[in-house]
Design a protein around this motif. Sequence first.
Motif, PDB file in Angstrom:
ATOM      1  N   SER A   1      11.335  -0.750  -2.689  1.00 34.15           N
ATOM      2  CA  SER A   1      12.211  -0.468  -3.819  1.00 34.15           C
ATOM      3  C   SER A   1      11.952   0.925  -4.393  1.00 34.15           C
ATOM      4  CB  SER A   1      12.010  -1.532  -4.903  1.00 34.15           C
ATOM      5  OG  SER A   1      12.733  -1.221  -6.073  1.00 34.15           O
ATOM      6  N   ARG A   2      10.687   1.328  -4.426  1.00 31.37           N
ATOM      7  CA  ARG A   2      10.335   2.620  -5.032  1.00 31.37           C
ATOM      8  C   ARG A   2      10.717   3.796  -4.146  1.00 31.37           C
ATOM      9  NH1 ARG A   2       9.915   6.774  -6.834  1.00 31.37           N
ATOM     10  NH2 ARG A   2       8.321   7.694  -8.199  1.00 31.37           N
ATOM     11  N   TYR A   3      10.533   3.653  -2.828  1.00 32.58           N
ATOM     12  CA  TYR A   3      10.711   4.801  -1.940  1.00 32.58           C
ATOM     13  C   TYR A   3      11.839   4.645  -0.928  1.00 32.58           C
ATOM     14  CZ  TYR A   3       6.229   6.015  -3.945  1.00 32.58           C
ATOM     15  OH  TYR A   3       5.219   6.302  -4.838  1.00 32.58           O
ATOM     16  N   GLY A   4      12.487   3.486  -0.912  1.00 36.23           N
ATOM     17  CA  GLY A   4      13.648   3.319  -0.051  1.00 36.23           C
ATOM     18  C   GLY A   4      13.338   3.069   1.409  1.00 36.23           C
TER      19      GLY A   4
ATOM     20  N   GLN B   1      -0.885  -1.028 -12.042  1.00 35.59           N
ATOM     21  CA  GLN B   1       0.215  -1.274 -11.127  1.00 35.59           C
ATOM     22  C   GLN B   1      -0.091  -0.785  -9.719  1.00 35.59           C
ATOM     23  OE1 GLN B   1       4.061  -0.037 -12.481  1.00 35.59           O
ATOM     24  NE2 GLN B   1       3.989  -1.319 -14.312  1.00 35.59           N
ATOM     25  N   ILE B   2       0.568  -1.425  -8.760  1.00 32.43           N
ATOM     26  CA  ILE B   2       0.446  -1.086  -7.347  1.00 32.43           C
ATOM     27  C   ILE B   2       1.838  -1.139  -6.725  1.00 32.43           C
ATOM     28  CG2 ILE B   2      -1.912  -1.990  -7.134  1.00 32.43           C
ATOM     29  CD1 ILE B   2      -0.690  -4.523  -5.907  1.00 32.43           C
ATOM     30  N   HIS B   3       1.935  -0.813  -5.454  1.00 28.54           N
ATOM     31  CA  HIS B   3       3.179  -0.957  -4.699  1.00 28.54           C
ATOM     32  C   HIS B   3       2.921  -1.898  -3.527  1.00 28.54           C
ATOM     33  CE1 HIS B   3       5.131   1.972  -7.080  1.00 28.54           C
ATOM     34  NE2 HIS B   3       4.607   3.046  -6.516  1.00 28.54           N
ATOM     35  N   ALA B   4       3.483  -3.093  -3.582  1.00 29.04           N
ATOM     36  CA  ALA B   4       3.299  -4.046  -2.492  1.00 29.04           C
ATOM     37  C   ALA B   4       4.153  -3.654  -1.300  1.00 29.04           C
ATOM     38  CB  ALA B   4       3.666  -5.451  -2.958  1.00 29.04           C
ATOM     39  N   PHE B   5       3.601  -3.844  -0.116  1.00 28.20           N
ATOM     40  CA  PHE B   5       4.362  -3.611   1.108  1.00 28.20           C
ATOM     41  C   PHE B   5       5.212  -4.824   1.471  1.00 28.20           C
ATOM     42  CE2 PHE B   5       0.497  -0.883   1.817  1.00 28.20           C
ATOM     43  CZ  PHE B   5       1.149   0.321   1.569  1.00 28.20           C
ATOM     44  N   GLU B   6       5.072  -5.908   0.724  1.00 28.31           N
ATOM     45  CA  GLU B   6       5.928  -7.078   0.859  1.00 28.31           C
ATOM     46  C   GLU B   6       6.912  -7.094  -0.306  1.00 28.31           C
ATOM     47  OE1 GLU B   6       3.812 -10.769   2.412  1.00 28.31           O
ATOM     48  OE2 GLU B   6       2.183  -9.742   1.374  1.00 28.31           O
ATOM     49  N   GLU B   7       7.875  -8.026  -0.255  1.00 27.93           N
ATOM     50  CA  GLU B   7       8.872  -8.128  -1.317  1.00 27.93           C
ATOM     51  C   GLU B   7       8.330  -8.998  -2.446  1.00 27.93           C
ATOM     52  OE1 GLU B   7      11.978  -6.407  -1.506  1.00 27.93           O
ATOM     53  OE2 GLU B   7      10.691  -5.365  -0.084  1.00 27.93           O
TER      54      GLU B   7
ATOM     55  N   GLY C   1       3.854  -4.510 -10.156  1.00 27.81           N
ATOM     56  CA  GLY C   1       4.350  -3.214  -9.703  1.00 27.81           C
ATOM     57  C   GLY C   1       5.602  -3.333  -8.857  1.00 27.81           C
ATOM     58  N   GLU C   2       6.353  -2.275  -8.855  1.00 30.06           N
ATOM     59  CA  GLU C   2       7.552  -2.187  -8.027  1.00 30.06           C
ATOM     60  C   GLU C   2       7.155  -2.177  -6.555  1.00 30.06           C
ATOM     61  OE1 GLU C   2      11.581   0.640  -7.939  1.00 30.06           O
ATOM     62  OE2 GLU C   2       9.741   1.299  -8.938  1.00 30.06           O
ATOM     63  N   THR C   3       7.961  -2.795  -5.710  1.00 34.52           N
ATOM     64  CA  THR C   3       7.631  -2.828  -4.292  1.00 34.52           C
ATOM     65  C   THR C   3       7.739  -1.432  -3.678  1.00 34.52           C
ATOM     66  OG1 THR C   3       9.879  -3.231  -3.497  1.00 34.52           O
ATOM     67  CG2 THR C   3       8.591  -5.158  -4.171  1.00 34.52           C
TER      68      THR C   3
ATOM     69  N   ASN D   1      -0.534  11.528   2.916  1.00 36.50           N
ATOM     70  CA  ASN D   1       0.088  12.379   1.898  1.00 36.50           C
ATOM     71  C   ASN D   1       1.278  11.727   1.211  1.00 36.50           C
ATOM     72  OD1 ASN D   1      -1.321  15.127   1.980  1.00 36.50           O
ATOM     73  ND2 ASN D   1      -0.904  14.782   4.154  1.00 36.50           N
ATOM     74  N   HIS D   2       1.609  10.505   1.593  1.00 34.85           N
ATOM     75  CA  HIS D   2       2.729   9.831   0.933  1.00 34.85           C
ATOM     76  C   HIS D   2       2.313   9.416  -0.479  1.00 34.85           C
ATOM     77  CE1 HIS D   2       5.861   6.880   0.036  1.00 34.85           C
ATOM     78  NE2 HIS D   2       6.571   7.461   0.999  1.00 34.85           N
ATOM     79  N   PRO D   3       3.164   9.645  -1.485  1.00 36.77           N
ATOM     80  CA  PRO D   3       2.776   9.336  -2.879  1.00 36.77           C
ATOM     81  C   PRO D   3       2.567   7.849  -3.142  1.00 36.77           C
ATOM     82  CG  PRO D   3       5.097   9.938  -2.742  1.00 36.77           C
ATOM     83  CD  PRO D   3       4.499  10.259  -1.412  1.00 36.77           C
ATOM     84  N   GLY D   4       3.091   6.979  -2.278  1.00 42.55           N
ATOM     85  CA  GLY D   4       2.929   5.546  -2.490  1.00 42.55           C
ATOM     86  C   GLY D   4       1.697   4.960  -1.841  1.00 42.55           C
ATOM     87  N   ILE D   5       0.882   5.816  -1.213  1.00 39.54           N
ATOM     88  CA  ILE D   5      -0.308   5.347  -0.520  1.00 39.54           C
ATOM     89  C   ILE D   5      -1.549   5.929  -1.180  1.00 39.54           C
ATOM     90  CG2 ILE D   5      -1.588   5.496   1.661  1.00 39.54           C
ATOM     91  CD1 ILE D   5       1.063   5.175   3.101  1.00 39.54           C
TER      92      ILE D   5
END
Length: 661
Positions: free
Chosen positions: A424-427, A589-595, A419-421, A516-520
């Motif tokens: 990267s996904r949310y800036g 897929q997930i969004h990692a909080f690391e790079e 998954g995208e970090t 409420n954040h879409p990445g969480i």
Amino acid sequence: MLLLAGLLPDFRLQSPDGDSATRIAVTAACGAGAFGLLSALVWPVLVRMLLLVPALFLGLLVFFLNGSLLLLALRLNPSGRGEVAPETAVIVAAVMSAVASATGGALAVRDDDAYRRRLLRLADRRRRATLPCASTPGLVCVQLDGVGHDVLTAAVRDGLMPTVARWLATDGVIPPTHRLTAWRTDWSSQTGASQLGILHGSTYDVPAFRWYEKDRGEVMVCNRPTSAAELQRRATARTGEAGLLAVDGASRGNLFSGGAGEQALVLSIATRRRGRENRSRAGYFAYFSDPANAVRTALSFFAEIGREIGQSTRARLAGAHPRVGRGGLYPFVRAFATVVERDVVVAAVMGDLLAGRTAVYADLVAYDEVAHHSGPGSRDARQVLERLDRSLALIEKAAEHAPRPYRLVVLSDHGQSPGETFRSRYGLTLTDLVRAGSGLPVPRGAGRTPSGAEARAAVRAALGRDDWESGPAPRSEPVVLASGNLGLVSFPDVPHRMSKEEIDARHPALLPTLANHPGIGFLLVRSAEHDGVVLGPCGTEIPLAELDERPGPLARFGPGAVDAVRRTHAFPHTADIMVNSWHDPATGQIHAFEEQIGSHGGLGGAQSRPFLLSPLTLSVPEEHGEALTGAERVHGVLRRWLGELNGPEVPLDADPERRAA
């Protein structure tokens, strides 16, 4: 040597006036013999003299040392002839060592005794002086770090791992020798928790890869030697046992010792003063004491650096997405994990087999490191699986020459989810989001969250570095830590774990901003009213006691998520706010909080689904048809198998010397 003398202008084996072919041949033979003798006698001494040199640098000194030995050999040549420029000596010595290694290996394969002697030279030659080798089977466990169950089955199906395919008899021609079982990790799906549970039988109070402990005012990091030693001490005290490898065992390349008497490349002892009881880096020097090994590994090391640079350049030019930075020191870290660490650990395991040890546990981190940066299903990572399969074949071959039979178990500690970090996904990073929700200033340019994979810990230990991750932020600000797609938020100025009510009173916008954040995906917080609650978008708030009836946001994370969250909630050092990223069940897929574009550490996707590959001669891992859940259960299975093989198991208090260690 004759061929090199003819090809290289700065290397000659005759006097300026010329010599007969016979005299030149005698000179070459004497020079080669002197070089071989010095390599056998002087090289190990040089390596031992360099015990204070970081092990990673030793690989870079290989060519210089080898060239120096060749210069000395020509000086000692009784023919009085032979001359070579210093820079050419490095090339000549490297080629001669590589040819000797290849020739010796080819000849040894044709002779069982010679092959056994070669394997003995490849490994640590320490032998047990107390107990004779038993005739009962021993147990060897090889951990393929980060290889998920689905990744393994795909690699076998695609022909990348023929050794594993032969064990599973995927062609249907021969009967299988092994069975493949999937198991499920705890919420903290990472090596620190899983390997601690597998080797020491406890994952209690390990909520993540890194977390803040308020009572000690310290950030715990699983791949920091001081933290690893403390976690091992806590697990030992909780279980009352020294570990899986407590009697006649060997621990190789692991974060924890498992109570083994023979330890090499073990992180939990890396900070101790060097001595007989501390051999965390001894495996490197045992391996590099053979110059042929040193040259071969050094050449492969630099070849891997070139491979990584080429692969990352192609990915960048092709506009691959998702993608993370792979510059700086990463090519060296990757080469260390995929070449140096692999070669040294495999050699140590082969030495343990030939020594007849009862239980061996070794970790190969190569795939995990590459998958973090290239993706778990990438071509780069799949190539690493091919090389790991060859390592398994080599260990299997060594077992055939061992003085006792062995049962070879292969397993993983976790998988990886792509998954995208998050950045990267949310800036913005999770830290930026927490600061915004807390009313604190947010930097205009989002920073990077450092990645802390197992290979970096191995590199730091090899370098003898102690500049591990720094401590917490100022006590007036929240401490935000990332473990893959699991985030932890702690308020260091509050001595206890804060409740939802306290957090809302202090920062009214923080929990709604995160939930409420879409990445969480969901949050876990303590509640004064309900003990603990799971928070999700649109005001979702579900008490832990009601999750079985209405799992809410946990539903998309699959079976076991509810139990994993409840168990973590009961840990003493669970963070004030536990944050799990978004997860797409359809794609995994997930969004990692690391790079990292391949990550693990929380819930969601393949990261929670590792594998256990075991011989059919051992009992079935799952008892009564129950799913194998948690590293502690895997520890119980391995202990049961040791019992079936008549392996000794002793409680901690039966061996005070191991308890003190």
